[in-house]
Design an enzyme around this catalytic site. Structure first.
Site, PDB file in Angstrom:
ATOM      1  CB  SER A  11      -0.949  -0.042   1.193  1.00 54.78           C
ATOM      2  OG  SER A  11      -1.825   1.042   1.150  1.00 54.78           O
ATOM      3  CG  HIS A  12       0.109   3.705   3.276  1.00 53.95           C
ATOM      4  ND1 HIS A  12      -0.727   2.624   3.403  1.00 53.95           N
ATOM      5  CD2 HIS A  12       0.570   3.974   4.509  1.00 53.95           C
ATOM      6  CE1 HIS A  12      -0.779   2.270   4.679  1.00 53.95           C
ATOM      7  NE2 HIS A  12       0.001   3.065   5.370  1.00 53.95           N
ATOM      8  CG  ASP A  18      -2.486   4.140  -1.622  1.00 48.76           C
ATOM      9  OD1 ASP A  18      -3.223   4.083  -2.618  1.00 48.76           O
ATOM     10  OD2 ASP A  18      -2.451   3.243  -0.746  1.00 48.76           O
ATOM     11  CG  ASP A  40      -2.627  -0.349  -2.694  1.00 48.93           C
ATOM     12  OD1 ASP A  40      -2.504   0.763  -2.163  1.00 48.93           O
ATOM     13  OD2 ASP A  40      -3.380  -1.232  -2.242  1.00 48.93           O
ATOM     14  CG  ASP A  77      -6.029   0.976  -1.456  1.00 47.19           C
ATOM     15  OD1 ASP A  77      -5.144   1.832  -1.229  1.00 47.19           O
ATOM     16  OD2 ASP A  77      -6.081  -0.125  -0.875  1.00 47.19           O
ATOM     17  NE  ARG A  78      -3.951   4.005   2.858  1.00 44.29           N
ATOM     18  CZ  ARG A  78      -3.581   4.142   4.115  1.00 44.29           C
ATOM     19  NH1 ARG A  78      -3.156   5.309   4.541  1.00 44.29           N
ATOM     20  NH2 ARG A  78      -3.615   3.129   4.949  1.00 44.29           N
ATOM     21  CE  LYS A 121      -7.694   2.207   1.686  1.00 41.16           C
ATOM     22  NZ  LYS A 121      -7.375   0.925   2.324  1.00 41.16           N
TER      23      LYS A 121
HETATM   24  C1  G16 Z   1      -5.456  -0.700   5.098  1.00 38.80           C
HETATM   25  C2  G16 Z   1      -6.869  -1.173   5.237  1.00 38.80           C
HETATM   26  C3  G16 Z   1      -7.747  -0.053   5.708  1.00 38.80           C
HETATM   27  C4  G16 Z   1      -7.193   0.548   6.987  1.00 38.80           C
HETATM   28  C5  G16 Z   1      -5.758   0.966   6.771  1.00 38.80           C
HETATM   29  C6  G16 Z   1      -5.099   1.443   8.050  1.00 38.80           C
HETATM   30  O1  G16 Z   1      -5.376   0.253   4.090  1.00 38.80           O
HETATM   31  O2  G16 Z   1      -7.368  -1.669   4.013  1.00 38.80           O
HETATM   32  O3  G16 Z   1      -9.019  -0.560   5.900  1.00 38.80           O
HETATM   33  O4  G16 Z   1      -7.956   1.649   7.378  1.00 38.80           O
HETATM   34  O5  G16 Z   1      -5.012  -0.132   6.314  1.00 38.80           O
HETATM   35  O6  G16 Z   1      -5.093   0.402   8.963  1.00 38.80           O
HETATM   36  P1  G16 Z   1      -4.318   0.502  10.327  1.00 38.80           P
HETATM   37  O7  G16 Z   1      -4.923   1.683  11.038  1.00 38.80           O
HETATM   38  O8  G16 Z   1      -4.566  -0.806  11.004  1.00 38.80           O
HETATM   39  O9  G16 Z   1      -2.867   0.754  10.024  1.00 38.80           O
HETATM   40  P2  G16 Z   1      -4.183   0.228   3.032  1.00 38.80           P
HETATM   41  O10 G16 Z   1      -4.420   1.432   2.166  1.00 38.80           O
HETATM   42  O11 G16 Z   1      -2.925   0.334   3.860  1.00 38.80           O
HETATM   43  O12 G16 Z   1      -4.304  -1.066   2.322  1.00 38.80           O
END
Ligand code: G16
Length: 544
Positions: free
Chosen positions: A113-114, A277, A279, A281-282, A376
C-alpha cells in the site's frame, strides 16, 4: 514441465494484518518465505481446481519475482487460468474489478500500500476472495494457522511468463492471460460518472493536479484524466510507476503531499489537487484553499452521489470504520438510510456491500469506495468529486462550507506515534482498557462528560460473526470522541493511532484551526493514557 513438491520449514510470523501480510522486503527475501505464505493461502482455500486467479501488484520492488513464483505455484496447485496485469501491474481497485468482472475464484494483490518500497522498503501479499474484496478473518486466520505447520509447497518447474506481452501464454498447462491493467477499469469508471460533464469542466479552464507519487495510479490517471476527459497533459505528475516510488513515501497525506497542499493554498494554484497511494486505493482531495478530511469526504460524497449517473437512484446505506468521524452518520440520518460502524479494515465492508445494505463506504485513513468494487478506490473518489464539482458548478470550498452549514462540522484529527516499542504500546492500551469501566459518567474540564467507554466489538449483521478488541472508544455526551488503537499495517515496532473528534452544530463555528479546536481532547487523551510519558515522545510522528 514437472510439478515439484519442495520441503520447507514454517515461519512463525506470517500473520496477516489489517490488509494482508506486510513485511520488510528483506523478510520476504528469506528462503521460501513467499512460497510458504502462498502455499498456506492455497491450502486454506477449497474447490479452486480449474478456476481463475487474478494476480497483480503496485509495481514495487520484488513484485516481478513474487509474481513469477505465484504463477508457477498457481499452476502447480491446480488453477486453470491466471489473469495478470501487463508488467505485473494492477491497482488494488482494478484487481478487485477484474476478479468480479471475469468471475474469478479470487486474486493475489501484491502491495504494501502506502508504505515505502525498494530493497529496504516494504512488500506485501493479500488474498482477495471471489467478491473482489479482501479475505475475511475466517480465511486469514486459517492462513496463519496453516503457515505455522507447513511442510512443503508445490511449484511448476517452468520458465518465466513474459509479463510485457499482452495475450495468452501457458505455464505448466495453465492458461496465463496478460491483460491491459487499465482498460476494464477505465470502462467501469465511464459507466459510473458523467464523463461529458467532467470533460466540459476541463474545457472551461478548470485546472487540476494529480500526484500519482510514482506509484500504480500513473497509467490509470494518464489514460482517464488526460486521455478520456481532456485534462491538459501535465495534469498528472509523477505518473510513471517505479519500483522504489522514486525514493518517495507513497502515502497521500498532508505530510508527503505538502508541496501540493501549499500550491493549492496560493492564488495562482490550480482549482483542484488530488493524489493516490502505492496501490491506488487511497485518495487525497484538496480544493483551492480547502483540504477535505477523509471523514468529511465520505460524508460529502454520500450526500452528493446522486449527481453521478451510477448513483442517480440514490444510495442504500453508508458504512464507515469506527475511528472515522461521525460526519457521514448525519448524512445517513437525513437521507433516512442505513448507517454502519465497522472495525478498521476494508474487509469488514464486504458483507454489507454484498447484501446491498450499503453503497458507499469510507475510512479516516484516506479510503473511500462504493459497491462498484470491493476495495477502496482512489481514482473513483477523485472522479466522483470532479463529477460533483462539474454538476454543482461550485468550488470544493463552497461545497464543503455548504455541507457544514447544513449538517454541522465534525472537527477531526489523527495523531500517529510510529515505531513505538511493541511492549510499551500494548501495555499502554491494556492499562487504558482496564480504566474504561470507571470512566463512564466522569466529568473532565468544563463540559466533557463521558457517555460511554469501551473496547469496540463489531457484530456483523449479515453473517453474525463477532470481532472484539477493535479499538478503545471514549465518547462524551456532546458527541466528542477519543479513540485509541494499534495499527495493523506497520512493519516495525508498533504504531499507536489516536483519533480525536468533536462536533460543532450547523449554526456553530466552522472556521477554527483543527488542532486548536481539538486541544482539550488531545490533552485529555494524553492525561488518560500517559501517551507522551510512556512512549517518551513529545510529538506524534504524523498528524493528519
Ligand atoms: C489498510 C486497510 C484499511 C485501513 C488501513 C489502516 O489500508 O485496508 O481498511 O484503514 O489499512 O489500517 P491501520 O490503522 O490498522 O494501520 P491500506 O491502504 O494500507 O491497504
Amino acid at each position: 514441465m514437472t510439478i515439484q513438491t519442495i520441503n520447507t520449514t514454517p515461519y512463525d510470523d506470517q500473520k496477516p494484518g489489517t490488509s494482508g501480510l506486510r513485511k520488510r522486503v528483506k523478510v520476504y527475501q528469506q528462503e521460501n518465505y513467499v512460497e510458504n505464505y502462498l502455499q498456506a493461502i492455497f491450502d486454506s482455500l477449497e474447490d479452486f481446481q480449474g478456476k481463475t486467479l487474478v494476480i497483480g501488484g503496485d509495481g514495487r520492488f520484488y513484485n516481478d519475482v513474487a509474481i513469477q513464483t505465484a504463477i508457477r505455484m498457481a499452476a502447480a496447485n491446480g488453477f486453470g487460468k491466471v489473469i495478470v496485469g501487463q508488467e505485473g501491474l494492477l491497482s488494488t481497485p482494478a484487481a478487485s474489478h477484474l476478479i468480479r468482472h471475469y468471475k474469478a475464484f479470487g486474486g493475489l494483490v501484491l502491495s504494501a500500500s502506502h508504505n515505502p518500497g525498494g530493497p529496504d522498503g516494504d512488500f506485501g501479499i493479500k488474498y482477495n476472495i471471489g467478491n473482489g474484496g479482501p479475505a475475511p478473518e475466517k480465511i486469514t486466520d486459517a492462513v496463519f494457522a496453516r503457515s505455522k505447520v507447513i511442510e512443503s509447497y508445490k511449484i511448476a518447474n517452468e520458465r518465466d511468463v513474459e509479463l510485457g506481452r499482452l495475450g495468452i501464454q501457458n505455464s505448466a498447462g495453465m492458461i496465463v492471460e496478460v491483460v491491459d491493467p487499465v482498460a476494464d477499469y477505465a470502462a467501469l469508471m465511464e459507466t459510473l460518472f458523467d464523463f461529458p460533464a467532467i470533460e466540459a469542466l476541463f474545457a472551461s479552464g478548470f485546472r487540476m493536479t494529480f500526484d500519482a507519487m510514482h506509484a500504480i495510479t500513473g497509467p490509470y490517471a494518464h489514460a482517464i484524466l488526460e486521455g478520456r476527459l481532456g485534462a491538459p497533459v501535465g495534469t498528472v505528475v509523477n505518473g510513471k510507476p517505479l519500483p522504489d516510488f522514486g525514493g518517495g513515501h507513497p502515502d497521500p497525506n498532508l505530510v508527503y503531499c505538502k508541496d501540493m497542499f501549499d500550491l493549492l493554498m496560493t492564488p495562482e494554484g490550480p482549482d483542484f489537487g488530488a493524489a493516490s497511494d502505492g496501490d491506488g486505493d487511497r485518495n487525497l482531495i484538496i480544493g483551492k484553499n480547502r483540504f477535505v478530511t477523509p471523514s468529511d469526504s465520505l460524508a460529502l460524497l454520500a450526500a452528493n452521489a446522486h449527481l453521478a449517473p451510477g448513483y442517480k437512484g440514490g444510495i442504500a446505506g453508508i458504512a464507515r470504520s469506527m475511528p472515522t468521524s461521525a460526519a457521514a452518520d448525519r448524512v445517513a440520518e437525513k437521507l433516512g438510510i442505513e448507517m454502519h460502524e465497522t472495525p478498521t479494515g476494508w474487509k469488514f465492508f464486504g458483507n454489507l456491500l454484498d447484501a446491498g445494505r450499503v453503497t458507499i463506504c469510507g475510512e479516516e485513513s484516506a479510503g473511500t469506495g462504493s459497491s462498484h468494487v470491493r476495495e477502496k478506490d482512489g481514482l473513483w473518489a477523485v472522479l466522483l468529486w470532479l463529477n460533483i464539482v462539474a454538476v454543482r458548478k461550485q468550488s470544493v470550498d463552497e461545497i464543503v462550507r455548504e455541507h457544514w452549514a447544513t449538517y454541522g462540522r465534525n472537527y477531526y484529527t489523527r495523531h500517529d506515534y510510529e515505531e513505538v516499542d511493541a511492549g510499551i504500546a500494548s501495555g499502554l492500551v491494556d492499562d487504558l482498557r482496564a480504566k474504561l469501566p470507571g470512566l463512564v459518567g466522569q466529568n473532565f474540564g468544563d463540559d466533557l462528560q463521558v457517555a460511554y467507554a469501551d473496547d469496540f466489538t463489531y457484530h456483523d449483521p449479515v453473517d453474525g460473526s463477532t470481532s472484539a478488541k477493535q479499538g478503545i472508544r471514549i465518547g462524551f455526551t456532546d458527541g466528542s470522541r477519543i479513540v485509541l488503537r494499534l495499527s495493523g499495517t506497520g512493519t516495525v515496532g508498533a504504531t499507536l493511532r489516536l483519533y480525536l473528534e468533536n462536533y460543532e452544530a450547523a449554526d456553530g463555528r466552522h472556521d477554527l484551526e483543527t488542532q486548536s479546536a481539538l486541544e482539550e481532547l488531545i490533552e485529555l487523551a494524553d492525561q488518560l493514557s500517559g501517551l507522551k510519558q510512556r512512549t517518551g515522545r513529545q510529538e506524534p510522528s504524523v498528524i493528519t
